[in-house]
Motif scaffolding. Structure first.
Motif, PDB file in Angstrom:
ATOM      1  N   PHE A   2       8.636  -8.090  -0.489  1.00 52.33           N
ATOM      2  CA  PHE A   2       7.952  -6.935  -1.040  1.00 52.33           C
ATOM      3  C   PHE A   2       6.681  -6.646  -0.270  1.00 52.33           C
ATOM      4  O   PHE A   2       6.332  -5.486  -0.065  1.00 52.33           O
ATOM      5  CB  PHE A   2       7.633  -7.169  -2.522  1.00 52.33           C
ATOM      6  CG  PHE A   2       6.879  -6.007  -3.130  1.00 52.33           C
ATOM      7  CD1 PHE A   2       7.539  -4.826  -3.408  1.00 52.33           C
ATOM      8  CD2 PHE A   2       5.531  -6.091  -3.392  1.00 52.33           C
ATOM      9  CE1 PHE A   2       6.858  -3.755  -3.940  1.00 52.33           C
ATOM     10  CE2 PHE A   2       4.844  -5.033  -3.930  1.00 52.33           C
ATOM     11  CZ  PHE A   2       5.514  -3.859  -4.215  1.00 52.33           C
ATOM     12  N   ARG A   3       6.004  -7.679   0.186  1.00 47.90           N
ATOM     13  CA  ARG A   3       4.764  -7.478   0.927  1.00 47.90           C
ATOM     14  C   ARG A   3       5.042  -6.757   2.244  1.00 47.90           C
ATOM     15  O   ARG A   3       4.293  -5.872   2.644  1.00 47.90           O
ATOM     16  CB  ARG A   3       4.102  -8.823   1.188  1.00 47.90           C
ATOM     17  CG  ARG A   3       2.775  -8.687   1.886  1.00 47.90           C
ATOM     18  CD  ARG A   3       2.097 -10.017   2.007  1.00 47.90           C
ATOM     19  NE  ARG A   3       0.815  -9.822   2.659  1.00 47.90           N
ATOM     20  CZ  ARG A   3       0.088 -10.766   3.153  1.00 47.90           C
ATOM     21  NH1 ARG A   3       0.484 -12.006   3.056  1.00 47.90           N
ATOM     22  NH2 ARG A   3      -1.055 -10.509   3.738  1.00 47.90           N
ATOM     23  N   LYS A   4       6.111  -7.126   2.897  1.00 48.60           N
ATOM     24  CA  LYS A   4       6.491  -6.483   4.151  1.00 48.60           C
ATOM     25  C   LYS A   4       6.808  -5.002   3.908  1.00 48.60           C
ATOM     26  O   LYS A   4       6.397  -4.136   4.668  1.00 48.60           O
ATOM     27  CB  LYS A   4       7.705  -7.199   4.733  1.00 48.60           C
ATOM     28  CG  LYS A   4       8.108  -6.727   6.089  1.00 48.60           C
ATOM     29  CD  LYS A   4       9.270  -7.581   6.582  1.00 48.60           C
ATOM     30  CE  LYS A   4       9.741  -7.148   7.940  1.00 48.60           C
ATOM     31  NZ  LYS A   4      10.852  -7.957   8.410  1.00 48.60           N
ATOM     32  N   PHE A   5       7.514  -4.720   2.834  1.00 48.69           N
ATOM     33  CA  PHE A   5       7.842  -3.345   2.495  1.00 48.69           C
ATOM     34  C   PHE A   5       6.578  -2.561   2.167  1.00 48.69           C
ATOM     35  O   PHE A   5       6.444  -1.397   2.573  1.00 48.69           O
ATOM     36  CB  PHE A   5       8.811  -3.310   1.311  1.00 48.69           C
ATOM     37  CG  PHE A   5       9.102  -1.918   0.836  1.00 48.69           C
ATOM     38  CD1 PHE A   5       9.939  -1.096   1.559  1.00 48.69           C
ATOM     39  CD2 PHE A   5       8.537  -1.433  -0.323  1.00 48.69           C
ATOM     40  CE1 PHE A   5      10.204   0.192   1.128  1.00 48.69           C
ATOM     41  CE2 PHE A   5       8.787  -0.154  -0.751  1.00 48.69           C
ATOM     42  CZ  PHE A   5       9.631   0.661  -0.028  1.00 48.69           C
ATOM     43  N   ALA A   6       5.652  -3.169   1.438  1.00 52.28           N
ATOM     44  CA  ALA A   6       4.420  -2.479   1.066  1.00 52.28           C
ATOM     45  C   ALA A   6       3.579  -2.152   2.299  1.00 52.28           C
ATOM     46  O   ALA A   6       3.025  -1.056   2.412  1.00 52.28           O
ATOM     47  CB  ALA A   6       3.620  -3.336   0.082  1.00 52.28           C
ATOM     48  N   ILE A   7       3.489  -3.089   3.221  1.00 50.84           N
ATOM     49  CA  ILE A   7       2.728  -2.851   4.449  1.00 50.84           C
ATOM     50  C   ILE A   7       3.366  -1.715   5.244  1.00 50.84           C
ATOM     51  O   ILE A   7       2.676  -0.829   5.765  1.00 50.84           O
ATOM     52  CB  ILE A   7       2.637  -4.138   5.284  1.00 50.84           C
ATOM     53  CG1 ILE A   7       1.732  -5.149   4.582  1.00 50.84           C
ATOM     54  CG2 ILE A   7       2.103  -3.847   6.684  1.00 50.84           C
ATOM     55  CD1 ILE A   7       1.735  -6.516   5.216  1.00 50.84           C
ATOM     56  N   ALA A   8       4.676  -1.710   5.336  1.00 54.71           N
ATOM     57  CA  ALA A   8       5.373  -0.655   6.071  1.00 54.71           C
ATOM     58  C   ALA A   8       5.176   0.698   5.398  1.00 54.71           C
ATOM     59  O   ALA A   8       4.956   1.711   6.069  1.00 54.71           O
ATOM     60  CB  ALA A   8       6.853  -0.988   6.180  1.00 54.71           C
ATOM     61  N   ALA A   9       5.230   0.732   4.059  1.00 56.13           N
ATOM     62  CA  ALA A   9       5.054   1.985   3.332  1.00 56.13           C
ATOM     63  C   ALA A   9       3.652   2.547   3.525  1.00 56.13           C
ATOM     64  O   ALA A   9       3.469   3.749   3.719  1.00 56.13           O
ATOM     65  CB  ALA A   9       5.347   1.770   1.848  1.00 56.13           C
ATOM     66  N   VAL A  10       2.653   1.679   3.482  1.00 52.62           N
ATOM     67  CA  VAL A  10       1.275   2.129   3.692  1.00 52.62           C
ATOM     68  C   VAL A  10       1.091   2.632   5.114  1.00 52.62           C
ATOM     69  O   VAL A  10       0.440   3.651   5.348  1.00 52.62           O
ATOM     70  CB  VAL A  10       0.278   0.987   3.366  1.00 52.62           C
ATOM     71  CG1 VAL A  10      -1.123   1.328   3.820  1.00 52.62           C
ATOM     72  CG2 VAL A  10       0.292   0.691   1.878  1.00 52.62           C
ATOM     73  N   ALA A  11       1.687   1.943   6.078  1.00 51.50           N
ATOM     74  CA  ALA A  11       1.578   2.383   7.469  1.00 51.50           C
ATOM     75  C   ALA A  11       2.243   3.740   7.667  1.00 51.50           C
ATOM     76  O   ALA A  11       1.696   4.615   8.345  1.00 51.50           O
ATOM     77  CB  ALA A  11       2.204   1.340   8.390  1.00 51.50           C
ATOM     78  N   VAL A  12       3.402   3.928   7.077  1.00 54.26           N
ATOM     79  CA  VAL A  12       4.097   5.208   7.198  1.00 54.26           C
ATOM     80  C   VAL A  12       3.287   6.321   6.547  1.00 54.26           C
ATOM     81  O   VAL A  12       3.130   7.401   7.123  1.00 54.26           O
ATOM     82  CB  VAL A  12       5.509   5.110   6.571  1.00 54.26           C
ATOM     83  CG1 VAL A  12       6.133   6.483   6.406  1.00 54.26           C
ATOM     84  CG2 VAL A  12       6.394   4.231   7.416  1.00 54.26           C
ATOM     85  N   ALA A  13       2.766   6.068   5.364  1.00 53.30           N
ATOM     86  CA  ALA A  13       1.984   7.096   4.677  1.00 53.30           C
ATOM     87  C   ALA A  13       0.728   7.457   5.463  1.00 53.30           C
ATOM     88  O   ALA A  13       0.367   8.628   5.586  1.00 53.30           O
ATOM     89  CB  ALA A  13       1.611   6.617   3.275  1.00 53.30           C
ATOM     90  N   THR A  14       0.059   6.457   6.015  1.00 50.57           N
ATOM     91  CA  THR A  14      -1.157   6.709   6.783  1.00 50.57           C
ATOM     92  C   THR A  14      -0.853   7.512   8.043  1.00 50.57           C
ATOM     93  O   THR A  14      -1.545   8.490   8.344  1.00 50.57           O
ATOM     94  CB  THR A  14      -1.819   5.370   7.167  1.00 50.57           C
ATOM     95  OG1 THR A  14      -2.080   4.635   5.977  1.00 50.57           O
ATOM     96  CG2 THR A  14      -3.100   5.600   7.924  1.00 50.57           C
ATOM     97  N   LEU A  15       0.165   7.108   8.779  1.00 54.21           N
ATOM     98  CA  LEU A  15       0.501   7.813  10.015  1.00 54.21           C
ATOM     99  C   LEU A  15       1.031   9.216   9.746  1.00 54.21           C
ATOM    100  O   LEU A  15       0.742  10.146  10.500  1.00 54.21           O
ATOM    101  CB  LEU A  15       1.499   7.003  10.826  1.00 54.21           C
ATOM    102  CG  LEU A  15       0.925   5.710  11.425  1.00 54.21           C
ATOM    103  CD1 LEU A  15       2.026   4.897  12.068  1.00 54.21           C
ATOM    104  CD2 LEU A  15      -0.164   6.023  12.429  1.00 54.21           C
ATOM    105  N   ALA A  16       1.795   9.381   8.673  1.00 55.70           N
ATOM    106  CA  ALA A  16       2.307  10.709   8.352  1.00 55.70           C
ATOM    107  C   ALA A  16       1.164  11.642   7.969  1.00 55.70           C
ATOM    108  O   ALA A  16       1.127  12.800   8.392  1.00 55.70           O
ATOM    109  CB  ALA A  16       3.328  10.617   7.220  1.00 55.70           C
ATOM    110  N   THR A  17       0.213  11.149   7.203  1.00 51.52           N
ATOM    111  CA  THR A  17      -0.941  11.959   6.817  1.00 51.52           C
ATOM    112  C   THR A  17      -1.775  12.320   8.035  1.00 51.52           C
ATOM    113  O   THR A  17      -2.207  13.462   8.192  1.00 51.52           O
ATOM    114  CB  THR A  17      -1.805  11.209   5.791  1.00 51.52           C
ATOM    115  OG1 THR A  17      -0.981  10.850   4.680  1.00 51.52           O
ATOM    116  CG2 THR A  17      -2.951  12.064   5.318  1.00 51.52           C
TER     117      THR A  17
END
Length: 95
Positions: A2-17
């Motif tokens: 779950f931690r790996k998924f959370a880090i990836a989700a935050v990275a995607v959201a940050t880069l997309a924004t």
């Protein structure tokens, strides 16, 4: 996991924004269609997030072994001299 998924989700959201907010505005007035810029930012953000997530190294967890239970079991053979089974030795049985 779950931690790996959370880090990836935050990275995607940050880069997309960041990709959506950095896209330049058109020089002429009357341009109301910015769907292409939004789609490009989302695609770039998802691609960058996927690359970052795939480079994350998994942690190693030592395997947990169940305790081994062993006991000595007699090995018996038929003895015609005695007319019965006799113990000729022992073997160790583990499970």
């Amino acid at each position: 996991m779950f931690r790996k998924f959370a880090i990836a989700a935050v990275a995607v959201a940050t880069l997309a924004t960041a990709a959506v907010t950095i896209t330049p505005n058109e020089a002429f007035a009357g341009n109301r269609n910015r769907g292409g810029a939004l789609a490009a930012g989302a695609i770039i953000g998802l691609a960058a997030g996927a690359i970052i997530a795939s480079q994350a190294k998994p942690r190693y967890y030592a395997p947990v072994y169940a305790p081994v239970r062993c006991h000595n079991e007699p090995v018996q053979r038929w003895s015609p001299y005695h007319g019965q089974y006799i113990v000729v030795g022992y073997r160790q049985v583990c499970f």
